[in-house]
Design a protein around this motif. Structure first.
Motif, PDB file in Angstrom:
ATOM      1  N   LEU A 152       3.748  -0.093 -11.251  1.00  0.00           N
ATOM      2  CA  LEU A 152       2.937  -1.304 -11.031  1.00  0.00           C
ATOM      3  C   LEU A 152       2.001  -1.579 -12.203  1.00  0.00           C
ATOM      4  O   LEU A 152       1.780  -2.724 -12.584  1.00  0.00           O
ATOM      5  CB  LEU A 152       2.130  -1.178  -9.738  1.00  0.00           C
TER       6      LEU A 152
ATOM      7  N   THR B 181       7.384  -8.659 -12.117  1.00  0.00           N
ATOM      8  CA  THR B 181       6.603  -9.160 -10.966  1.00  0.00           C
ATOM      9  C   THR B 181       7.302 -10.335 -10.287  1.00  0.00           C
ATOM     10  O   THR B 181       6.773 -10.909  -9.372  1.00  0.00           O
ATOM     11  CB  THR B 181       5.200  -9.630 -11.446  1.00  0.00           C
TER      12      THR B 181
ATOM     13  N   SER C 102       3.276  -7.399  -1.294  1.00  0.00           N
ATOM     14  CA  SER C 102       3.809  -7.602  -2.662  1.00  0.00           C
ATOM     15  C   SER C 102       3.649  -9.032  -3.167  1.00  0.00           C
ATOM     16  O   SER C 102       3.691  -9.261  -4.374  1.00  0.00           O
ATOM     17  CB  SER C 102       5.284  -7.180  -2.726  1.00  0.00           C
TER      18      SER C 102
ATOM     19  N   SER D 286      -3.597  -8.725   2.011  1.00  0.00           N
ATOM     20  CA  SER D 286      -2.848  -7.492   1.744  1.00  0.00           C
ATOM     21  C   SER D 286      -3.393  -6.459   2.718  1.00  0.00           C
ATOM     22  O   SER D 286      -4.545  -6.025   2.602  1.00  0.00           O
ATOM     23  CB  SER D 286      -3.083  -7.030   0.300  1.00  0.00           C
TER      24      SER D 286
ATOM     25  N   LYS E 296      10.685  -9.127  -3.701  1.00  0.00           N
ATOM     26  CA  LYS E 296      10.219  -9.053  -5.079  1.00  0.00           C
ATOM     27  C   LYS E 296      10.993  -7.934  -5.758  1.00  0.00           C
ATOM     28  O   LYS E 296      11.398  -6.956  -5.116  1.00  0.00           O
ATOM     29  CB  LYS E 296       8.725  -8.703  -5.079  1.00  0.00           C
TER      30      LYS E 296
ATOM     31  N   LEU F 183       1.223  -9.315  -5.959  1.00  0.00           N
ATOM     32  CA  LEU F 183       1.404  -8.628  -7.249  1.00  0.00           C
ATOM     33  C   LEU F 183       1.188  -9.569  -8.423  1.00  0.00           C
ATOM     34  O   LEU F 183       0.556  -9.213  -9.421  1.00  0.00           O
ATOM     35  CB  LEU F 183       2.819  -8.024  -7.309  1.00  0.00           C
TER      36      LEU F 183
ATOM     37  N   LEU G 242       6.229  -1.418  -0.244  1.00  0.00           N
ATOM     38  CA  LEU G 242       5.260  -2.160  -1.050  1.00  0.00           C
ATOM     39  C   LEU G 242       4.723  -3.328  -0.220  1.00  0.00           C
ATOM     40  O   LEU G 242       5.207  -4.453  -0.302  1.00  0.00           O
ATOM     41  CB  LEU G 242       5.899  -2.661  -2.357  1.00  0.00           C
TER      42      LEU G 242
ATOM     43  N   VAL H 243      -2.218  -3.720  -3.556  1.00  0.00           N
ATOM     44  CA  VAL H 243      -1.098  -3.655  -2.608  1.00  0.00           C
ATOM     45  C   VAL H 243      -0.935  -2.176  -2.238  1.00  0.00           C
ATOM     46  O   VAL H 243      -1.689  -1.316  -2.706  1.00  0.00           O
ATOM     47  CB  VAL H 243       0.201  -4.218  -3.228  1.00  0.00           C
TER      48      VAL H 243
ATOM     49  N   SER I 121      10.343  -0.188  -5.520  1.00  0.00           N
ATOM     50  CA  SER I 121       9.514   0.758  -4.749  1.00  0.00           C
ATOM     51  C   SER I 121      10.330   1.421  -3.651  1.00  0.00           C
ATOM     52  O   SER I 121      10.217   2.626  -3.412  1.00  0.00           O
ATOM     53  CB  SER I 121       8.313   0.028  -4.145  1.00  0.00           C
TER      54      SER I 121
ATOM     55  N   THR J  54       1.688   1.224  -0.284  1.00  0.00           N
ATOM     56  CA  THR J  54       2.857   1.830   0.373  1.00  0.00           C
ATOM     57  C   THR J  54       2.365   2.453   1.666  1.00  0.00           C
ATOM     58  O   THR J  54       1.452   3.276   1.642  1.00  0.00           O
ATOM     59  CB  THR J  54       3.468   2.929  -0.530  1.00  0.00           C
TER      60      THR J  54
ATOM     61  N   LEU K 274       9.805  -5.665  -7.374  1.00  0.00           N
ATOM     62  CA  LEU K 274       9.074  -4.410  -7.156  1.00  0.00           C
ATOM     63  C   LEU K 274       9.219  -3.900  -5.726  1.00  0.00           C
ATOM     64  O   LEU K 274       9.082  -2.704  -5.473  1.00  0.00           O
ATOM     65  CB  LEU K 274       7.606  -4.604  -7.531  1.00  0.00           C
ATOM     66  N   ASP K 275       9.530  -4.784  -4.762  1.00  0.00           N
ATOM     67  CA  ASP K 275       9.845  -4.311  -3.397  1.00  0.00           C
ATOM     68  C   ASP K 275      11.062  -3.392  -3.464  1.00  0.00           C
ATOM     69  O   ASP K 275      11.092  -2.302  -2.905  1.00  0.00           O
ATOM     70  CB  ASP K 275      10.196  -5.500  -2.483  1.00  0.00           C
TER      71      ASP K 275
END
Ligand code: P6P
Length: 315
Positions: A35, A44, A108, A226, A58, A111, A105, A117, A64, A119, A60-61
């Motif tokens: 991140l 992102t 997200s 968030s 995302k 982000l 995540l 954000v 992650s 976990t 990053l989802d």
């Protein structure tokens, strides 16, 4: 300072629980590193897919989720993984003793604007399958990717907070979080007022009325958007978080998910002396009917949650 392995040795003699928590902490440290560099790496944006919730994933989802999966696949204690990002539960090991439910995540959508954000994860005994009440949890935790990277954990004792040090160690910075019973801060998305039921409207109107209203004190409102950020604030200084059932979310049972958002957060908040409810019953007493089931979520300072329950009890 006490580190995570020393804390685990003091909190449990169950190597399976300690092993899975260690794996989730390692996944959290890896996600934190990703991140921090994501805007530079151009990560992102959207992944171009949607999850079972129908939400645009995302990049990053997905990243992650893969990081969590990699750490758990390497852990013989894990039997099944339930993830917000995976339609079906994943069988990891038939010999595993622990089920993990996770939102890899959460939040997200924040982000792109560099907001905290997290976990979120919940541990359940494998022999009961994933559809167990939150009261059956073995442990729960979250990693908050904020100005500091925090790991919040509870097995069966206190809710403790660790901070990720530059050398990669998780160091104990709060041994036992304590949610103040009283608070003058509520967290709700007030743009949804037109959908609220009478109890939610009544509680918020009482609070907004301030010193001259029935609550007899001044309130402030905070809503990060968030869940990990809002809950961490409440764990540290009190307050109440509300994502209640409303006319728009009623058909789905609510907005937030039971197995990997509501249950772990309720476990952590109650471990710190807070209270949790759907409005009608304690969150940890809800019998799940599906791995992605949604529920109304109201949790935080005991006095405030009780006031909401009293509104629901009036019918
Ligand atoms: P709204 C993030 O998408 C999330 O699942 C939680 O982290 C957060 O509390 C909530 O949704 C925000 O919902 O309707 O305000 O965007």
């Amino acid at each position: 300072m006490t580190n995570l392995s020393q804390w685990l040795a003091a909190q449990t003699d169950d190597a399976n629980i300690a092993g899975v928590i260690t794996a989730m902490a390692a996944a959290g440290a890896e996600i934190a590193a990703v991140l921090r560099q994501a805007p530079i790496a151009g990560q992102t944006g959207l992944a171009g897919a949607t999850n079972v919730q129908g939400e645009a994933q995302k990049a990053l989802d997905v990243i992650s989720n893969d990081i969590v999966l990699n750490h758990l696949r390497a852990n013989p204690a894990v039997s099944i993984l339930v993830s917000e990002e995976l339609d079906e539960a994943v069988d990891i090991s038939s010999q595993g003793a622990v089920i993990v439910a996770t939102d890899p995540l959460d939040g997200s959508s924040n982000l792109d604007v560099n907001v905290t954000v997290g976990t979120i994860f919940s541990l359940l005994p494998a022999d009961g399958g994933p559809l167990q009440k939150g009261s059956a949890q073995l442990a729960a935790g979250y990693v908050a990717y904020g100005p500091a990277t925090s790991l919040v954990l509870r097995i069966a004792g206190p809710t403790s907070v660790f901070t990720l040090a530059d050398d990669g160690q998780w160091l104990l910075t709060v041994a036992a979080a304590a949610v103040p019973e009283a608070s003058g801060e509520f967290a709700i998305n007030t743009a949804r007022e037109r959908f609220w039921d009478a109890p939610t409207l009544g509680y918020v109107q009482e609070s907004v009325a301030g010193e001259t209203g029935p609550a007899g004190k001044r309130y402030n409102m905070r809503w990060v958007g968030s869940m990990v950020a809002d809950i961490h604030r409440i764990l540290m200084r009190g307050g109440i978080f509300l994502y209640p059932l409303d006319r728009e979310t009623a058909s789905k049972g609510g907005r937030l998910r039971l197995l990997y958002e509501a249950n772990p957060m309720a476990w952590l908040v109650e471990g710190a002396g807070g209270r949790s409810t759907t409005g009608r019953q304690g969150i940890l007493s809800v019998q799940p009917t599906g791995i992605h089931q949604r529920v109304p979520v109201i949790l935080g300072s005991a006095e405030e949650v009780k006031r909401v329950e009293d509104w629901y009890a009036r019918g």
